[in-house]
Design an enzyme around this catalytic site. Sequence first.
Site, PDB file in Angstrom:
ATOM      1  CD  GLU A  49      -3.025  -1.069   0.536  1.00 46.84           C
ATOM      2  OE1 GLU A  49      -3.359   0.200  -0.186  1.00 46.84           O
ATOM      3  OE2 GLU A  49      -3.748  -2.176   0.158  1.00 46.84           O
ATOM      4  CB  CYS A  80      -1.768   7.201   1.192  1.00 45.44           C
ATOM      5  SG  CYS A  80      -3.202   6.519   2.044  1.00 45.44           S
TER       6      CYS A  80
HETATM    7  P1  NAD Z   1       8.225   4.929   4.580  1.00 41.38           P
HETATM    8  O1  NAD Z   1       8.265   4.296   3.488  1.00 41.38           O
HETATM    9  O2  NAD Z   1       9.278   5.832   5.075  1.00 41.38           O
HETATM   10  O3  NAD Z   1       8.075   3.966   5.808  1.00 41.38           O
HETATM   11  C1  NAD Z   1       7.119   3.068   6.132  1.00 41.38           C
HETATM   12  C2  NAD Z   1       7.658   2.091   7.010  1.00 41.38           C
HETATM   13  O4  NAD Z   1       8.570   1.473   6.547  1.00 41.38           O
HETATM   14  C3  NAD Z   1       8.223   2.475   8.397  1.00 41.38           C
HETATM   15  O5  NAD Z   1       7.689   1.761   9.337  1.00 41.38           O
HETATM   16  C4  NAD Z   1       9.498   2.272   8.265  1.00 41.38           C
HETATM   17  O6  NAD Z   1      10.213   2.090   9.439  1.00 41.38           O
HETATM   18  C5  NAD Z   1       9.670   1.037   7.416  1.00 41.38           C
HETATM   19  N1  NAD Z   1      10.743   0.845   6.627  1.00 41.38           N
HETATM   20  C6  NAD Z   1      11.733   1.864   6.128  1.00 41.38           C
HETATM   21  N2  NAD Z   1      12.786   1.318   5.376  1.00 41.38           N
HETATM   22  C7  NAD Z   1      12.405  -0.311   5.589  1.00 41.38           C
HETATM   23  C8  NAD Z   1      13.030  -1.275   4.715  1.00 41.38           C
HETATM   24  N3  NAD Z   1      14.217  -1.089   4.072  1.00 41.38           N
HETATM   25  N4  NAD Z   1      12.584  -2.662   4.713  1.00 41.38           N
HETATM   26  C9  NAD Z   1      11.271  -2.617   5.726  1.00 41.38           C
HETATM   27  N5  NAD Z   1      10.602  -1.553   6.184  1.00 41.38           N
HETATM   28  C10 NAD Z   1      11.339  -0.223   6.064  1.00 41.38           C
HETATM   29  O7  NAD Z   1       6.925   5.696   4.633  1.00 41.38           O
HETATM   30  P2  NAD Z   1       6.134   6.625   5.744  1.00 41.38           P
HETATM   31  O8  NAD Z   1       6.924   8.138   5.091  1.00 41.38           O
HETATM   32  O9  NAD Z   1       6.102   6.167   6.945  1.00 41.38           O
HETATM   33  O10 NAD Z   1       4.766   6.800   5.068  1.00 41.38           O
HETATM   34  C11 NAD Z   1       4.199   7.686   4.220  1.00 41.38           C
HETATM   35  C12 NAD Z   1       4.316   7.369   2.682  1.00 41.38           C
HETATM   36  O11 NAD Z   1       3.093   5.940   3.101  1.00 41.38           O
HETATM   37  C13 NAD Z   1       3.340   7.978   1.678  1.00 41.38           C
HETATM   38  O12 NAD Z   1       3.803   7.904   0.767  1.00 41.38           O
HETATM   39  C14 NAD Z   1       2.040   7.601   1.665  1.00 41.38           C
HETATM   40  O13 NAD Z   1       1.267   7.908   0.593  1.00 41.38           O
HETATM   41  C15 NAD Z   1       2.028   6.321   2.126  1.00 41.38           C
HETATM   42  N6  NAD Z   1       0.573   5.588   2.664  1.00 41.38           N
HETATM   43  C16 NAD Z   1       0.034   4.745   1.869  1.00 41.38           C
HETATM   44  C17 NAD Z   1      -1.147   4.443   2.301  1.00 41.38           C
HETATM   45  C18 NAD Z   1      -1.889   3.480   1.520  1.00 41.38           C
HETATM   46  O14 NAD Z   1      -3.068   2.770   2.069  1.00 41.38           O
HETATM   47  N7  NAD Z   1      -1.651   3.187   0.286  1.00 41.38           N
HETATM   48  C19 NAD Z   1      -1.464   4.739   3.642  1.00 41.38           C
HETATM   49  C20 NAD Z   1      -1.085   5.668   4.255  1.00 41.38           C
HETATM   50  C21 NAD Z   1       0.403   6.032   3.906  1.00 41.38           C
END
Ligand code: NAD
Length: 497
Positions: free
Chosen positions: A241, A275
Amino acid sequence: MTQAPARPQSGSTFESLNPATGEVVGTHPVQTAEEVQAAVARAREEAAWWGGLSFGERKTHLNAWKTSMTQRLPELAELMRLEMGKPVGDAMLEAGLAMEHVSWAAGHAGRVLGRRRVSPGLMMVNQSASVAFKPLGVVGVIGPWNYPVFTPLGSVAYALAAGNAVVFKPSEHTPGVGAWMVQAFQDAVGRPVLQLVTGLGATGAALCRAGVDKVAFTGSTATGKKVMAACAETLTPVVIEAGGKDSVIVDADADVEAAADAALWGACSNAGQTCIGVERVYVHEKVYDEFLSTITAKAAVLRADRDGKIGPITMPSQVGVIRSHVQDALDHGGRAVVGGIDAVGERFVQPTILVDVPEDSLAVQEETFGPTMTIAKVRTMDEAIEKTNATRYGLGNTVFSKVNGMAIAERVRSGMSAVNGVISFAGIPSLPFGGVGDSGFGRIHGPEGLKEFTYAKAIARQRFKPMINLTSFDRTAKADKQLAQVIGLLHGRAKKR
Ligand code: NAD
């Protein structure tokens, strides 16, 4: 989205900070790969018990969890405000909608996933055919910070309702909110079916490699690719997502006042860090001027500040991304009719509306994740749809039109659309949620969201001996002839329309 900034760390802990003030909200362990594996092992033991319960028993436990969280919702909302910055009213709305999902998942899992008969077809008429959806075992859930309750629970609750144990890694920006929900589960259910692991990206990566049966990831597209690559090493399936670049399309016959109100809220609520937030608006030329003057007047009185309806930007590094998108738009002929480059402060960004922005600029193509939007005039709805579909994302979308709303929505390449409302689909638990393209794949919410955390188990049970035994070496030449006749009768005749 950019990489999360390094947080102040000491030894094996990290701190969550209040984005409005920079003050420390809480300290949490940075869990190692070994600790993550231990959590998955504990969860696997719990999965044996939890997966063996009936749907009704799991429903009772999940509803107890939901009730206990609901009774303490103000406490949760305050923690969300502290760690993530959103106003308490918005936090209550988010958490309240999440409770709807817990309730729906718990209440519908049996009907959606339980064994049900399907037609065996004429050639297999002697069989009774049925399918059920079985839990995978242990699901790893990696969450973002922007909706720290609603978003992870969209995976956690559905995975639990389907009979899985869950290991949940909340974002490093909102670990306290994650820990609160996991503790509430432990208090309500009395067993650690839902486990918590905390840490930065490396802890999330360790979860991908810890032997879970599926990973449900919500976050940026860039991290989603890393998650998928890590999961590929062990053929662990994933739900991704990811980000979006949603549009609002306003038709000539739209309720312009309602469309302007919805577009502004969709773009600026949660400080634009949604998002499925509104990032672009395409308005029919017949109502463009009216729409622009209405939304500008509404936006002009909206403020982002500590007590306002718009909170701070949660990740300090995101401020630079927002600034670069606004600057790029201005450099390429765009104009700010509200806000602008000076609206991008250190922690708060004021509402910004950009017009005349080229379609290939950053503000139109990339996820800005701030309280900004571009508004463009279009001659036809075909043009609005074509421009909407011309990004690599495809998460949600909104259409305002009295007559053609459904027809326009059908042609938008996105996982969800709202007609004459904004992001309404997210609050309807029976609707699947997810995207296409760079917005990811797989679905949470709804029947599809329950099935996402299961595998289909098909059973064909012979009810009586067949006239022709097809699956035997004793099959005779006569039987082959009869079979050919049956196949010809069933499939060899052109059907009249
Ligand atoms: P992010 O990708 O920076 O982090 C998300 C999660 O991934 C965090 O818990 C982080 O610690 C973890 N993470 C980071 N590196 C990783 C790795 N190498 N392996 C595994 N996990 C890792 O995203 P964010 O800044 O926390 O969230 C915002 C983003 O999420 C935006 O792009 C938003 O659009 C998206 N979002 C999407 C939805 C949806 O349902 N489509 C919902 C909410 C947010």
